[in-house]
Design an enzyme around this catalytic site. Structure first.
Site, PDB file in Angstrom:
ATOM      1  N   ASP A 118      60.659 134.556 -59.386  1.00 47.86           N
ATOM      2  CA  ASP A 118      60.625 133.103 -58.096  1.00 47.86           C
ATOM      3  C   ASP A 118      61.607 132.201 -58.573  1.00 47.86           C
ATOM      4  OD1 ASP A 118      58.424 134.687 -57.130  1.00 47.86           O
ATOM      5  OD2 ASP A 118      56.897 133.263 -57.820  1.00 47.86           O
TER       6      ASP A 118
ATOM      7  N   LYS B 284      53.677 139.558 -55.852  1.00 49.81           N
ATOM      8  CA  LYS B 284      52.339 139.530 -55.736  1.00 49.81           C
ATOM      9  C   LYS B 284      51.612 140.521 -56.681  1.00 49.81           C
ATOM     10  CE  LYS B 284      52.866 138.220 -50.869  1.00 49.81           C
ATOM     11  NZ  LYS B 284      52.592 136.619 -51.243  1.00 49.81           N
TER      12      LYS B 284
ATOM     13  N   ASN C 299      51.897 139.210 -60.257  1.00 50.75           N
ATOM     14  CA  ASN C 299      50.777 138.159 -60.301  1.00 50.75           C
ATOM     15  C   ASN C 299      49.492 138.539 -60.411  1.00 50.75           C
ATOM     16  OD1 ASN C 299      53.188 136.297 -60.037  1.00 50.75           O
ATOM     17  ND2 ASN C 299      52.562 135.839 -57.708  1.00 50.75           N
TER      18      ASN C 299
ATOM     19  N   GLY D  52      37.450 128.239 -46.997  1.00 51.34           N
ATOM     20  CA  GLY D  52      36.800 129.103 -48.145  1.00 51.34           C
ATOM     21  C   GLY D  52      37.167 130.528 -47.872  1.00 51.34           C
TER      22      GLY D  52
ATOM     23  N   ASP E 269      46.968 135.560 -54.930  1.00 50.46           N
ATOM     24  CA  ASP E 269      46.844 136.497 -55.860  1.00 50.46           C
ATOM     25  C   ASP E 269      45.858 136.476 -57.049  1.00 50.46           C
ATOM     26  OD1 ASP E 269      49.112 137.500 -54.864  1.00 50.46           O
ATOM     27  OD2 ASP E 269      50.490 136.165 -55.757  1.00 50.46           O
TER      28      ASP E 269
HETATM   29  O1  RIB Z   1      52.214 135.350 -53.659  1.00 53.19           O
HETATM   30  C1  RIB Z   1      52.880 134.419 -54.247  1.00 53.19           C
HETATM   31  C2  RIB Z   1      54.107 135.591 -54.647  1.00 53.19           C
HETATM   32  O2  RIB Z   1      54.689 135.925 -53.324  1.00 53.19           O
HETATM   33  C3  RIB Z   1      55.160 134.604 -55.221  1.00 53.19           C
HETATM   34  O3  RIB Z   1      55.035 134.903 -56.605  1.00 53.19           O
HETATM   35  C4  RIB Z   1      56.353 135.470 -54.691  1.00 53.19           C
HETATM   36  O4  RIB Z   1      57.154 136.253 -55.816  1.00 53.19           O
HETATM   37  C5  RIB Z   1      56.103 136.196 -53.795  1.00 53.19           C
HETATM   38  O5  RIB Z   1      55.831 137.591 -54.139  1.00 53.19           O
END
Ligand code: RIB
Length: 320
Positions: free
Chosen positions: A36, A63, A66, A239, A267
């Site tokens: 990122d 994503k 993460n 929410g 994520d």
């Molecule tokens: O959901 C966030 C992510 O979306 C970021 O880390 C970026 O890399 C994109 O994939």
């Protein structure tokens, strides 16, 4: 191995069903690995506008990665499946996965393509993201076939929309054929065919993705009633909601947070929800837990920087 039950009244004791202890439960994420490139500004610029930025960072994201890191922070045994380029970014992203306790043996390094990169602007307690997929495009059927035997040894697979959709659908077919649990977080927004919705154990769109998938003629509440124990919709400041088998709709309100950066909050929610569901929590417990984890993640900078440990989530839940 058996399908994870979606019944909100049932403890989904996956480990118990297979005679496995919690420590043996293995989760897999097949998805994107990005670096990122993140800049903070006072606000998100308007179309055609130039604004000064406050610092530029290159940090782990994607994503898929993460969600895997979110699960590992909470104590899950999780493996990442995906591709990076044969470059420094790719090597750093794999090192980051390993440093966070995510197994990365099956992450493939592909020559001739760069590691995926996301260009992120943070401002107004929100963000904008543009992703250049790079090596994430190489997570194709051939890659899945090459790791299939290993993949089918996992107790749940978690997918997003940052690898080719053909691959996502291929894995859903593969896992559902074997009656294995599969969770699809359809982000970024793209249509999901009806037969894929039918086959997944959980579908977890945000409200905008839900409109793209199901159309505008049904409200979120109507959709949740149509898919109890399968559909979870995150609704921003309203929410996160899920339809229970009792026909009730459970909405867990947003936990108040001192927001620094919302990147990766979705994520974190997905990772935490999948982990807790796999561990046998009721849907209600898993959702409350995941909602708290997601809120905590917004209190620190970067997608993975604020992802909490289990102790942090438990402490925050007691304070609520
Ligand atoms: O959901 C966030 C992510 O979306 C970021 O880390 C970026 O890399 C994109 O994939």
């Amino acid at each position: 191995m058996k399908r994870v039950s979606n019944d909100s009244n049932t403890k989904i004791a996956k480990g118990e069903m297979d005679g496995k202890g919690e420590e043996e439960l293995k989760l897999a994420v097949v998805g994107s690995i990005n670096i990122d490139q993140t800049v903070i500004a006072d606000r998100i610029p308007h179309k055609g506008e130039t604004l000064p930025g406050h610092g530029l960072s290159y940090i782990p994201g994607g994503k898929g990665a993460n969600q895997a890191v979110a699960m590992a922070r909470l104590g899950a045994d999780v493996a990442m499946f995906g591709c990076v380029g044969d470059d420094d970014n790719g090597r750093k992203m794999v090192e980051n996965l390993i440093a966070n306790g995510v197994k990365a043996d099956q992450v493939r390094t592909v020559k001739g393509v760069p590691t995926g990169i996301a260009i992120i602007t943070i401002g107004d307690n929100d963000n904008t993201i543009i992703v250049v997929a790079g090596a994430n495009c190489k997570v194709d059927r051939a890659y899945v076939d090459s790791v299939k035997e290993d993949l089918l040894g996992y107790d749940m697979v978690v997918l997003q929309h940052e690898i080719p959709l053909d691959t996502v659908h291929y894995i859903v077919d593969l896992f559902s054929e074997h009656n294995f649990p599969v969770v699809l977080n359809p982000a970024p927004a793209a249509a999901v065919p009806a037969e894929i919705i039918e086959k997944v154990t959980w579908l977890t769109p945000n409200e905008h993705e839900a409109v793209l998938i199901f159309g505008e003629d049904k409200t979120a509440e109507e959709l949740l009633r149509m898919y109890p124990g399968k559909l979870l919709i995150t609704q921003g400041s309203r929410g996160v909601s899920v339809g229970l088998s009792s026909e009730e709709i459970l909405t867990v309100p947003v936990r108040p947070a001192k927001v620094v950066d919302t990147t990766g909050a979705g994520d974190t929610l997905n990772g935490a929800f999948c982990y807790r569901i796999a561990m046998g929590d009721s849907v209600e417990d898993a959702l409350r837990y995941a909602n708290t984890a997601a809120s905590l993640s917004t209190e620190k900078f970067s997608a993975q920087g604020g992802m909490p440990t289990a102790e942090e989530v438990e402490k925050a839940m007691k304070e609520l």
